[in-house]
Design a protein around this motif. Structure first.
Motif, short mmCIF file in Angstrom:
data_model
loop_
_atom_site.label_atom_id
_atom_site.label_comp_id
_atom_site.label_asym_id
_atom_site.label_seq_id
_atom_site.Cartn_x
_atom_site.Cartn_y
_atom_site.Cartn_z
N GLY A 13 -2.16 -4.71 4.51
CA GLY A 13 -3.20 -5.70 4.27
C GLY A 13 -3.69 -6.38 5.54
O GLY A 13 -3.04 -6.36 6.58
N ASP A 157 -2.87 -5.60 0.54
CA ASP A 157 -4.21 -5.73 -0.02
C ASP A 157 -4.12 -5.57 -1.52
O ASP A 157 -3.58 -4.58 -2.01
N LYS A 159 -7.06 -6.59 -3.51
CA LYS A 159 -8.43 -6.29 -3.90
C LYS A 159 -9.34 -6.46 -2.71
O LYS A 159 -9.20 -7.41 -1.94
N ASN A 160 -10.27 -5.54 -2.54
CA ASN A 160 -11.28 -5.62 -1.49
C ASN A 160 -12.61 -5.18 -2.07
O ASN A 160 -12.65 -4.37 -3.01
N GLN A 171 -13.23 -11.99 10.49
CA GLN A 171 -12.44 -10.80 10.83
C GLN A 171 -12.25 -10.62 12.34
O GLN A 171 -11.42 -9.84 12.74
#
Length: 172
Positions: A13, A157, A159-160, A171
């Motif tokens: 993640g 991770d 959900k993306n 980011q």
């Protein structure tokens, strides 16, 4: 009794570096000195690099990555030399700069990619003064570093979005 704490952030993640940078910011807020060593990173336009002059002298960041590197598939001997230089710089910084917090960003990945020897990294961690805390970040942390660390967090991770959009200030 004050003792060294080694925190390790790993996993697939996003947010490993961000977590360590958050701890660095918190530490600076308490008047502590922070040294960040980034392995395999070279890009100067990240927020953590751009803020350096504003947070000095409590904050310093040093990058040891080959300019232009795009993927793990294009690693070469120069990457190994830079990673080794980064580890040597970290050793020097511990002795000369005596930070309260040392962040070894992407060191897990550097070890995984055989740019650094895991036993040499563990030996270095064993030589860090008791009053200093250390954050190790990066995917694919080897079991030996997981066993050495006092606290291990695996970032997952859940959900993306279908298409990730990278945003300046989030980011990078």
């Amino acid at each position: 009794m004050i003792t060294i704490t080694i925190y390790l952030y790993t996993g697939e993640g996003a947010g490993k570096t961000t977590n360590a940078l958050g701890a660095a910011l918190r530490s600076i807020g308490h008047g502590h000195k922070v040294v960040i060593i980034q392995f395999m990173k070279w890009w100067k336009k990240t927020g953590e690099k751009k803020i350096e002059d504003k947070l000095k002298p409590e904050y310093e960041i040093h990058q040891f990555g080959k300019e232009g590197r795009k993927s793990l598939g294009d690693l070469e001997e120069k990457d190994r030399k830079l990673a080794e230089e980064g580890l040597e710089y970290a050793k020097k910084a511990v002795k000369e700069k005596e930070p309260d917090l040392l962040v070894l960003d992407e060191i897990n990945l550097a070890v995984h990619c055989d740019l650094l020897n895991v036993n040499e990294v563990i030996q270095f961690l064993g030589e860090i003064p008791e009053e200093m805390d250390v954050f190790l970040t990066g995917r694919y942390a080897p079991e030996e570093l997981i066993e050495t660390a006092d606290s291990v967090t695996k970032i997952l991770d859940v959900k993306n979005p279908n298409e990730m959009i990278t945003k300046k200030g989030i980011q990078y």
